[in-house]
Design an enzyme around this catalytic site. Structure first.
Site, PDB file in Angstrom:
ATOM      1  N   HIS A 108     -12.906   9.492  20.362  1.00 28.08           N
ATOM      2  CA  HIS A 108     -14.089   9.716  21.176  1.00 28.08           C
ATOM      3  C   HIS A 108     -13.799   9.343  22.622  1.00 28.08           C
ATOM      4  CE1 HIS A 108     -13.990   5.645  19.456  1.00 28.08           C
ATOM      5  NE2 HIS A 108     -14.236   5.279  20.706  1.00 28.08           N
ATOM      6  N   ASP A 208      -6.380   4.029  17.699  1.00 26.24           N
ATOM      7  CA  ASP A 208      -7.707   3.525  17.343  1.00 26.24           C
ATOM      8  C   ASP A 208      -8.424   4.438  16.333  1.00 26.24           C
ATOM      9  OD1 ASP A 208      -9.963   1.656  18.154  1.00 26.24           O
ATOM     10  OD2 ASP A 208     -10.910   3.589  18.549  1.00 26.24           O
ATOM     11  N   GLU A 251      -4.667   2.055  13.287  1.00 24.32           N
ATOM     12  CA  GLU A 251      -5.778   1.321  12.679  1.00 24.32           C
ATOM     13  C   GLU A 251      -6.304   2.204  11.549  1.00 24.32           C
ATOM     14  OE1 GLU A 251     -10.142  -0.581  13.820  1.00 24.32           O
ATOM     15  OE2 GLU A 251      -9.485   1.288  14.718  1.00 24.32           O
ATOM     16  N   HIS A 318      -9.649  -8.302  17.123  1.00 26.29           N
ATOM     17  CA  HIS A 318     -10.772  -8.377  18.048  1.00 26.29           C
ATOM     18  C   HIS A 318     -12.080  -7.899  17.422  1.00 26.29           C
ATOM     19  CE1 HIS A 318      -9.242  -4.328  18.079  1.00 26.29           C
ATOM     20  NE2 HIS A 318     -10.387  -3.916  18.575  1.00 26.29           N
TER      21      HIS A 318
HETATM   22  C1  NOJ Z   1     -12.008   0.501  16.756  1.00 30.18           C
HETATM   23  C2  NOJ Z   1     -11.881  -0.676  17.680  1.00 30.18           C
HETATM   24  O1  NOJ Z   1     -11.027  -1.637  17.103  1.00 30.18           O
HETATM   25  C3  NOJ Z   1     -13.269  -1.205  17.920  1.00 30.18           C
HETATM   26  O2  NOJ Z   1     -13.237  -2.378  18.683  1.00 30.18           O
HETATM   27  C4  NOJ Z   1     -14.099  -0.136  18.586  1.00 30.18           C
HETATM   28  O3  NOJ Z   1     -15.435  -0.574  18.737  1.00 30.18           O
HETATM   29  C5  NOJ Z   1     -14.093   1.134  17.761  1.00 30.18           C
HETATM   30  N1  NOJ Z   1     -12.781   1.523  17.381  1.00 30.18           N
HETATM   31  C6  NOJ Z   1     -14.721   2.261  18.528  1.00 30.18           C
HETATM   32  O4  NOJ Z   1     -13.894   2.605  19.588  1.00 30.18           O
END
Ligand code: NOJ
Length: 561
Positions: A108, A208, A251, A318
């Site tokens: 996004h 991400d 991730e 995080h």
């Molecule tokens: C995964 C990230 O680790 C997280 O911190 C973030 O809010 C979401 N993706 C959306 O970008």
């Protein structure tokens, strides 16, 4: 394995350290951490021994998702610094033997990105070249509340745009519209941005939100179905053409079979690394139960991956400590043990805490947990502040609880910034885990500190390719369910690690012979060489939460242990 493998496939022998520039060190005293501040602290990271630095998003952003809402893929947030300083940072890091990877957030953009602003202007793609950069639908979407990632803020993955009356897709917040990854111009834009950062010296990316790249939301027009593997293969091809040694760390909090696909299966042509969310969650369950079995089950569920691929091990990051892969009952066990209060929990699936407070601040237990993370097969990943045992700020909103400024000293603002406390990007942790009690300066030269322990683990891990490359066997023993004993074999060397998850001391008999006729053992923590009695079973005495790291080789082997 050849010694050159440790450089060609460097991520398999790395120790990764993740940080957000804005909370690490503020060099210009405006209350916000900056690139110059991080550059100043590179030698700190080199001294710790890490050799891969993962920078959380540093791009221009309205900052409504802590920088994960990007409005320019080529920019640098001006609060942090500029491109020149970033290139200097990468140059200096490389000089100290540290590779640098950037967060790649391509599921996004921010709704403030010029592409989205252009996209929403006109719904006819014939007239608007940006319309199809995002995913639009004209019919009413129905209930998608079960698909949102942040249930505290959103109740649908579609948002109606008043301008054209159509709905756009957003898996995360409504201010983060999902890109249309099936649209060739978007893929081209993403590749170009990757090429830009690679050219500036970056060594790869942390990718991400991989599970959401598959855009097949229920009720969506099938024309928007994206094949995430086709997309990922294009990223990997392109990245490797531009920089053959660059790495992508995904991730991918998904099932094992989905994870295998994102490694690229036998072809290994997608991401080289992925976080092992399943083992991470199992480690908390195991600690809560003081029973090693969940860890063994999680490791056994790992699929066979290509030798160029690797799991990234972690205990915290995080985000919330997600426990989504546990059953409801198991999750409740972890909540009961490590975060019983409502204000410690978030999104009905996780905890907004750091590790030491969850473990009651018991230094033996905290040290054991990190030792275990470093000893399990994979590449260890630390989140800044873990090396000194920082805690969380429970009053901060949701995940912000674990994103507080780095604690360098007991001085004002924990030595993070000279600004007035009210100007800080976020306040420092209050109370017992605050900088007055937990900081780098106090621990740096104390041989018994957590920081010295982590530095030691990093040293051991970096000199033990067995852990990143070896074949793991869980060892049978008689020391009770709280003890995990495992061996990692690589060529003519083995590492045996023994961890006691319980507060009760125990004695364990472990088999040492493995592949060796005449094994010679070195204790990697004390450098002593215990005698092995006949029969090859070594008696290991473990304190409560005790650990043991042993290297086993054939007697007479000339390698430095
Ligand atoms: C995964 C990230 O680790 C997280 O911190 C973030 O809010 C979401 N993706 C959306 O970008």
């Amino acid at each position: 394995m050849r010694i050159t493998d440790t450089t060609d496939l460097w991520w398999k022998s790395a120790v990764v350290y993740c940080l957000d520039i804005e909370t690490f060190y503020d060099a210009n005293g405006d209350g916000v951490g900056d690139i110059e501040g991080l550059t100043d602290r590179i030698d700190y990271l080199a001294d710790l021994g890490i050799n891969c630095l993962w920078l959380m998003p540093f791009y221009p952003s309205p900052d409504r998702d802590d920088g994960y809402d990007i409005m320019d893929y080529y920019g640098v947030d001006s609060r942090l610094g500029n491109h020149g300083q970033l290139v200097e940072l990468v140059q200096i890091a490389h000089d100290r033997g540290i590779r640098v990877i950037a967060d790649l957030v391509v599921n996004h953009t921010s709704d403030q990105h010029p592409w989205f602003k252009a996209s929403r202007k006109e719904k006819d793609p014939e007239k608007n070249p940006y319309r199809d950069y995002y995913i639009w639908r004209s019919d009413e979407p129905g209930d998608t509340s079960d698909q949102v990632v942040f249930p505290d803020k959103e109740d649908s993955i579609w948002e109606k745009d008043p301008k054209t009356g159509e709905y756009y897709l957003h898996h995360f917040y409504k201010h983060q519209p999902d890109l249309n990854l099936d649209y060739p111009p978007v893929v081209e834009e993403i590749l170009r941005a990757m090429g830009f950062w690679l050219q500036l010296g970056f060594d790869g990316f942390r990718v991400d939100g991989v599970p959401f790249l598959e855009q097949k939301p229920e009720n969506a027009d099938p024309q928007y179905a994206v094949d995430p593997h086709k997309f990922m293969k294009s990223l990997r091809d392109f990245m490797s053409w531009r920089n053959g040694s660059a790495m992508m760390l995904g991730e991918v909090n998904m099932t094992r079979s989905d994870q295998l696909k994102f490694f690229g299966g036998e072809a290994a042509d997608e991401m080289q690394m992925q976080f092992d969310f399943i083992t991470m969650q199992a480690m908390y369950l195991a600690m809560a139960r003081e029973d090693a079995q969940p860890i063994v089950t999680a490791l056994n569920s790992r699929p066979e991956i290509h030798r160029s691929c690797q799991w990234a091990m972690f205990l915290r990051n995080h985000d919330e400590l997600t426990l989504d892969k546990l059953t409801d009952k198991q999750r409740q066990e972890v909540f009961d043990a490590f975060g019983p209060e409502k204000d410690m929990q978030v999104y009905d699936r996780g905890l907004k805490r750091r590790l030491p407070p969850m473990l009651g601040g018991d230094p033996r237990r905290v040290k054991m947990a990190y030792s275990l993370m470093f000893a399990l097969p994979g590449t260890p990943t630390l989140y800044y502040g873990e090396e000194i045992g920082m805690g969380e700020d429970l009053e901060a909103e949701a995940r912000m609880a674990v994103r507080t400024p780095m604690q360098w000293s007991a001085e004002k603002n924990g030595g993070f910034s000279t600004a007035r406390p009210s100007r800080l990007v976020q306040r420092t942790v209050p109370g017992a885990y605050g900088p007055e009690h937990i900081n780098v300066l106090a621990q740096q030269h104390d041989p018994d500190s957590l920081m010295s322990w982590i530095r030691r683990l990093i040293q051991i891990r970096r000199s033990c390719p067995e852990v990143g490359w070896g074949k793991m066997t869980v060892l049978e023993h008689d020391g009770g369910k709280s003890v995990l004993a495992h061996r990692l074999d690589l060529d003519d060397s083995s590492v045996i690690a023994v961890h006691n998850l319980s507060a009760d001391p125990t004695t364990v008999q472990i088999p040492t012979a493995g592949q060796f006729e005449d094994p010679h053992i070195t204790d990697l923590l004390t450098h002593e060489s215990p005698e092995i009695p006949d029969g090859g079973r070594l008696t290991v005495t473990l304190d409560g939460y005790g650990v043991q790291w042993l290297r086993v080789r054939q007697a007479g082997h000339l390698a430095i242990p």
